[in-house]
Design a protein around this motif. Structure first.
Motif, PDB file in Angstrom:
ATOM      1  N   VAL A   4       5.329   9.195  -0.829  1.00  0.00           N
ATOM      2  CA  VAL A   4       6.200   7.636  -1.652  1.00  0.00           C
ATOM      3  C   VAL A   4       7.200   7.384  -0.455  1.00  0.00           C
ATOM      4  CG1 VAL A   4       6.618   6.536  -3.403  1.00  0.00           C
ATOM      5  CG2 VAL A   4       5.821   9.084  -3.941  1.00  0.00           C
ATOM      6  N   PRO A   5       6.804   6.887   0.149  1.00  0.00           N
ATOM      7  CA  PRO A   5       7.613   6.284   1.548  1.00  0.00           C
ATOM      8  C   PRO A   5       7.979   4.976   0.999  1.00  0.00           C
ATOM      9  CG  PRO A   5       5.071   6.083   2.052  1.00  0.00           C
ATOM     10  CD  PRO A   5       5.408   6.457   0.993  1.00  0.00           C
ATOM     11  N   GLY A  50      10.476   7.597  11.468  1.00  0.00           N
ATOM     12  CA  GLY A  50      10.009   8.732  11.486  1.00  0.00           C
ATOM     13  C   GLY A  50       8.080   8.639  11.860  1.00  0.00           C
ATOM     14  N   ASP A  51       7.419   9.672  11.821  1.00  0.00           N
ATOM     15  CA  ASP A  51       5.902   9.993  11.771  1.00  0.00           C
ATOM     16  C   ASP A  51       5.438   9.655  10.441  1.00  0.00           C
ATOM     17  OD1 ASP A  51       7.216  10.126  14.642  1.00  0.00           O
ATOM     18  OD2 ASP A  51       6.843  12.516  14.596  1.00  0.00           O
ATOM     19  N   VAL A  52       3.933   9.242  10.701  1.00  0.00           N
ATOM     20  CA  VAL A  52       3.193   9.438  10.319  1.00  0.00           C
ATOM     21  C   VAL A  52       2.998  10.855   9.672  1.00  0.00           C
ATOM     22  CG1 VAL A  52       0.638   9.224   9.569  1.00  0.00           C
ATOM     23  CG2 VAL A  52       1.837   7.423  11.048  1.00  0.00           C
ATOM     24  N   THR A  90      -0.754   0.981   5.568  1.00  0.00           N
ATOM     25  CA  THR A  90      -0.880   0.089   4.457  1.00  0.00           C
ATOM     26  C   THR A  90       0.185  -0.102   3.458  1.00  0.00           C
ATOM     27  OG1 THR A  90      -3.621   0.651   4.177  1.00  0.00           O
ATOM     28  CG2 THR A  90      -2.735   0.271   1.703  1.00  0.00           C
ATOM     29  N   HIS A  91       1.091   0.898   3.164  1.00  0.00           N
ATOM     30  CA  HIS A  91       2.511   1.694   2.743  1.00  0.00           C
ATOM     31  C   HIS A  91       3.092   0.241   3.236  1.00  0.00           C
ATOM     32  CE1 HIS A  91       1.741   4.478   0.060  1.00  0.00           C
ATOM     33  NE2 HIS A  91       1.471   5.139   0.905  1.00  0.00           N
ATOM     34  N   VAL A  92       3.702   0.156   5.005  1.00  0.00           N
ATOM     35  CA  VAL A  92       3.703  -0.664   5.452  1.00  0.00           C
ATOM     36  C   VAL A  92       3.611  -2.250   5.089  1.00  0.00           C
ATOM     37  CG1 VAL A  92       4.334  -1.578   7.842  1.00  0.00           C
ATOM     38  CG2 VAL A  92       4.656   1.412   7.438  1.00  0.00           C
ATOM     39  N   VAL A  93       2.558  -2.619   5.479  1.00  0.00           N
ATOM     40  CA  VAL A  93       1.578  -3.752   5.030  1.00  0.00           C
ATOM     41  C   VAL A  93       2.264  -4.238   3.599  1.00  0.00           C
ATOM     42  CG1 VAL A  93       0.091  -5.201   4.675  1.00  0.00           C
ATOM     43  CG2 VAL A  93      -0.130  -3.766   6.880  1.00  0.00           C
ATOM     44  N   GLU A  94       2.055  -3.380   2.542  1.00  0.00           N
ATOM     45  CA  GLU A  94       2.611  -3.783   1.036  1.00  0.00           C
ATOM     46  C   GLU A  94       3.957  -3.892   1.138  1.00  0.00           C
ATOM     47  OE1 GLU A  94       0.093  -0.759  -0.838  1.00  0.00           O
ATOM     48  OE2 GLU A  94      -1.470  -1.888  -0.658  1.00  0.00           O
TER      49      GLU A  94
END
Ligand SMILES: [Mn+2]
Ligand SMILES: [Mn+2]
Ligand SMILES: [Mn+2]
Ligand SMILES: [Mn+2]
Ligand SMILES: [Mn+2]
Ligand SMILES: [Mn+2]
Ligand SMILES: [Mn+2]
Ligand SMILES: [Mn+2]
Ligand SMILES: [Mn+2]
Ligand SMILES: [Mn+2]
Ligand SMILES: [Mn+2]
Ligand SMILES: [Mn+2]
Lengths: 318, 318, 318, 318, 318, 318
Positions: free
Chosen positions: E27-28, E86-88, E108-112
């Motif tokens: 859950v980033p 950090g890293d993927v 997608t998490h980043v964009v959202e």
């Protein structure tokens, strides 16, 4: 002790940080020296990777060699009259055999001045003309530390390559094979070195050497050369490439530096009339480890000179 | 001996300077060979630093390996019918498991032609498909020299990584754990290798090894594998990084090359049905020491083949 | 396009990944070739850092050169009958002048077979015997890209060093100075090269070159050599050491690779009868950049051969 | 075991892959830690090659150190409350003596929080202020593994250089010379270290060390320090440069990593109150071997902390 | 200005020395960020030399990048809400296609979360899943700086290699070829990239680029992408190997860093929705020049984000 | 020309192969010299990577610099009375400010002897005490080629770091900012250098420089300094790291060597009263390119001295 010390990275670099003495190429003056440090930037005798022509430069550049040898308890640059006398003035960088003549002429000057030559190669072929100058009157004995016997015959049209100096020296009558020991031998060219055993040299292979066996090996070496005049030739490829990668014909499975130092220090008191350290090729020395090891070997060789009866001023021989 | 010798830096480079034999990828012809030298430029199984795909190229390029082994007294490229047969033709540089299938198919061709495969990795995962081809009819024993047991189970979704080939081989019934010894083990992943001891392998840790203890270790290894068909797998990371920095998962505290050579040479006469040298990664090999060591190991492996009863033409097995 | 491609790191390495053709040293067979790729691992002519003897090996090892030249629109290894014919079989690694004779003999074989030699040095002294073979009947013109004019006279007892091949070639009547242009000249030895201007060569110094001036320079070069038979000699030290550190006499202030490629590609259609790329010394090439640049230059030279009227099968000259 | 493992090359790098804890430079919080990993990127005390300021960064970057120590049977990052607490916040990169004050202040915070400092240099001069913080109430004993005694007096106007921390510590009353052993000593500066023997330290030279003699040496070291609070200082130059070239004052003839690991592991159960690994200078570490060795030493030091009675939470001391 | 500055070699290394934000892999939390710096240590898509998996680590380690961009007049780590996140978290280091899915999920998490991703490769294949996340709703335009078009089709059984991300992205409908420009193209694989021109991309070859022509090239690039959402992908191999040797498929004849910086700085004000810097492989980077160049490019990319209308908090888009 | 030439790798290495003159540290004798070449092995002023203390040693070791400058048409070591006078005898390797006093004292000796100092750093902080000695009576002008303005104020407790020598010199009244031009400026520290513009210096950023614009830049530089006494300070980091990686604070986007040489050669005839080349750090110079470039710059500086009216014996000023 609490004043200023000269930093190891300062000043004009010389071998062992000894004083520089500039020579006239025609009329060199080695008088007043016990030991002449001499560069021989010549690598035309190599059979594989060239580069040892940069060996003297690499050993001049390495920092923090000496001054005190706490195992042998001497201070060679202080105890001896010693100087970095520069390099042999070669007439040509393209003529192997002429270069050998140049070395022989130069070392003859050293000998005639009463000094002992301590040479920095260059490839190992230089030892042949050095021995010609040193053994002119009487063949010398030799302790030879190397991965290779360097007693092979002619190939590619010459016998003056770096694989044959000691065969040449025996055939010229300047090296006594019965008083010669070769230590550290290995690699895949054993079939080329039958001259060593045929002529009566003692050959100690790397696979016979262990750290635990070093005291016995030292005794054996001392027995072979005895009290007579002795030359010491150290090819840096005697060390395992892990310790000395910067050389032209590396052979895995060699000596550690700790073993090499123990071996050299065990030779205290021999009657050394000359010595060399050869085959340092800094192009392959990404860590400067090889120059460091070569510099330390040079220092040990100079230290041994402090105890050689062949050097008058040491008082040992008197 | 006094004519021209081919210089070590001349010509098309091949493994051990053996003759090249170009293969048809579909219908390879290994007939008439005792030993097939084979490159396996594949490193998709690595868990850390990649690069061993350049291992075969590095071992082809290194100069001055062989021809004569004076300890074992043989001339492998002369005594054996041996060729550098090129590389396994992999269908893809992106598919780990397909590459294993390609290796297995290729080695099956070798075996069916009556030749013994001597492989150059690539990462250690290649040993699994090699063993599948060699142990198809009967599980083989193995002398495995490595810093790692390489018997860990699946992680990151696969069991075909370079950390697990020997667990895989045992589970596939092609490797006999009771006839397997692993030598040089160290590092921080011991908890991943319980399969080794659980399956009955003999595990010798690096901290148990000393130069003085090598003869005993050799006897122990010979006892474990006995007279049956045996594979020999040499991971270059068994050597200490001082001797072999060019590898993907270095572990300090390892073997010296002198120890490794002694160990290998002590295995003369075992019934070797194949061998490999893996994990040379030249990107991390600033001095070429690792390629030099890897080339020498390859030479020792080929030398051992001269004395393997499993190779008909040697006359040993008759 | 969607099947398997051979990976660049796989297989026996050859120049330009061209097919290998193994030669009999006594009776070489160059028949059926348009272009013979030839290694010349010889560096006895160097005046400073040795190592170019490893140049052919370095260029064979470098990966990902070719196949398609999109600027010149050709596929040299496909369009031409071309092979990596191995190295000149030198009789000795210790004899500079004999090596030149070996080169001349070998290239004469190439010429007599109707092929064009594309040579990989080795040091630049090899161009002299190559030109002797190529210009035997009629002196050739030359485009010479280098930091140095290489027209100095004898020193250290020989005129066959790498600083003098083109003076030698002119004096031997095999090179036409009026049809010779030297591009990229710099460094501190200008006083040694008066032969260039005295003999009528066109000399273009590095400090005259700018990226913007390249089209004019290309025109000038084409004008100098005209439509007659022309040799192209590329010394890797023409490039700035930033682009090609791996060479024996680096000179700062040189060409970029982008400039060098533009220059070479501007020579399309010249009647090239031979070419070389020399002085790659991988010991000084920590990044492999020099081998990469050298390999690309070799590829451009082969590409130019696709358009040389001197090569019958190209159809250009018909 | 068959899920995903974090790749060794992934994520924010920390010492031993321990969790990072970011500190307020003014009010650092070391509470709740058994062991504080601390970087000390300071090399103003070096006498020769600088660069150890990059030591902490090099040890953070090296991959694959830990997690499990199979010889000592512990998992330090799991068994201990341990964190990478970042670097000492130095007030100036130009002030050697102020940096020492910064170290002392920082370690005092660590000590007061009840944690044990495990420091990563930086040059060896940092050990002096560390000892000042640790030995404030009672002088500590020390096991010191190094090529150099580091007990020389002032020169170049200061006594705070990396050649003198332990003389300083004794004179400050924070180090007990009678409970101090120095192991691995060699090089050419013996004449500078008479303070070691004069003060009663036990000095073990490199030339006295053999692999076979390690058990005796371990016993001797344990005898010297006894059960009292003990510091362990590991200078990476104790290793031979073959194993650790990346350091500022290399000395040939040193320990192998196998010997060093055996030595460290022999110290299990000592009452360690702190430790350091110093003098890693990655500029001279072309293979990353030195960082690898340094990282492994750090891991062994952390492992020893699992068994130190001085660390409450280990349960050993209770 | 006259107090203490944090030394560039101190502390836990992060990308651009930005604050580290540790993510929960499941859950980033990217909330509150304008720009998320993200490492993607994955190189399974490479066609030649692997190693770019160490790219993020190399860019974290390089010192002295930023803080101030005097040409663009911004301070990205101060002006933007930015963190090294950090890293993927890749599920496997052995599964290329799964890794792409991991990247897509992560971005997608980043964009959202409303942040813009600034990614550090890893090989170039990562750009495909990044674009899938960014272009989900509407295809983006792209400025692509590279030696290679990276629009080739499947081979070796996959289309997800680093030679094809942009063909994949167009076929997936997430990249608009008409709004795509590729700059710096060269090498010998032109025949593989017909998709670029066939699909309508603008291709600018390296041989068309000159320093003098940069302003025109910048205008052309701005015209191609216009005001719409645009991605910027920078392959370090666009630079000449003289400037960036540390990469897997070097091509001589490329951009200088001065040209690349001018080009990037000319893109101020474009509506950038993401960017990446890929293919830094430190194993081939003996001088750290490539990491230095890669770090500077990352800094320029972050600087451009200060002026992107796509980033709300910059105030530019309002 | 046809006799023997001294090989570039032979003999005691000196700066520019000039004759060595050994100095008494207390009473140095610079009499009879036009130009004194002086090493300053001091790098305590660096803000990042140390190592420039090895700069003088690196420039002495590099081979093949000079003798003839064909662009400027001079032979500096022949035309001038010039010697390698060794290094400044620093009292301490631990005291930055004392070292500056040592430099100032030493250069004062040079000036009083009527010689012009040509210094080899060491870090750039040495230029401040040099200027104090040279500008004692009247502030000098300066052409400063560097990536950095080096006019920042104190931080970390001192103003004597290598980032501030020219601010210090202006504040001490020994440098005239109105007659100062700084060329090549870039990097991310612009905000620290407002003193440059505030004091009236002319600042030329790297991004303003193109090869085509060099003639204009040269004119501008000549205009700024005019005919008055002028100092020339060359920081090797002005070059792009592709050309000079061996330095402590590299900045991508810099000058090529071809541009730097053109720039320097455009300064013929200026009234130079001293010059320096600084910041060569050979630890980061895997190819020796930086030493090569630094040596060539030193040669160009010496060449310019042949035309300086400030040097009496040149005849120019008379
Ligand atoms: Mn020898
Ligand atoms: Mn030898
Ligand atoms: Mn393995
Ligand atoms: Mn292993
Ligand atoms: Mn040339
Ligand atoms: Mn040249
Ligand atoms: Mn120490
Ligand atoms: Mn030490
Ligand atoms: Mn790409
Ligand atoms: Mn690319
Ligand atoms: Mn500066
Ligand atoms: Mn600067």
């Amino acid at each position: 002790k609490d004043g200023t010390r000269v930093a190891p990275f300062a000043g004009h670099p010389t071998l062992l940080s000894a004083p520089a003495r500039v020579m006239d190429p025609e009329v060199p003056d080695f008088s007043g020296l016990d030991v002449a440090l001499i560069g021989m930037p010549m690598d035309m005798g190599v059979s594989n990777r060239p580069g040892a022509r940069f060996g003297p430069r690499a050993l001049r550049a390495i920092e923090r060699i000496g001054p005190y040898n706490h195992v042998l308890d001497c201070l060679p640059v202080g105890d001896l009259r010693i100087a970095d006398t520069g390099d042999v003035p070669f007439r040509s960088r393209f003529a192997l055999e002429d270069s050998h003549a140049d070395v022989e002429r130069w070392i003859t000057h050293v000998v005639e001045a009463g000094a002992v030559p301590l040479s920095v190669g260059g490839d190992h072929s230089i030892s042949h003309p050095i021995l010609r100058a040193l053994g002119r009157d009487r063949p010398v004995g030799m302790i030879h530390i190397d991965a290779h016997c360097d007693t092979s015959g002619p190939f590619d049209g010459t016998r003056f390559h770096h694989g044959g100096p000691f065969r040449n020296a025996v055939l010229d009558g300047v090296l006594d094979p019965a008083r010669t020991i070769q230590i550290g031998i290995r690699g895949s060219s054993e079939y080329l070195w039958e001259f060593s055993t045929a002529s009566g040299m003692t050959v100690v292979h790397a696979e016979e050497i262990t750290e635990a066996g070093l005291p016995g090996l030292i005794r054996r070496a001392r027995d072979v050369v005895g009290a007579g005049p002795t030359y010491l030739s150290f090819d840096i490829d005697s060390l395992d490439p892990a310790f000395a990668p910067g050389t032209g014909t590396p052979e895995v499975g060699g000596l550690s530096t700790r073993e090499a130092l123990a071996l050299l220090r065990g030779l205290k008191g021999l009657s050394l009339v000359g010595a060399d350290i050869v085959e340092v090729a800094p192009q392959y020395d990404a860590t400067t480890n090889t120059a460091q090891a070569g510099g330390q070997v040079l220092f040990e060789l100079a230290s041994l000179m402090c105890f050689s009866p062949a050097i008058a001023s040491t008082g040992v021989g008197r």
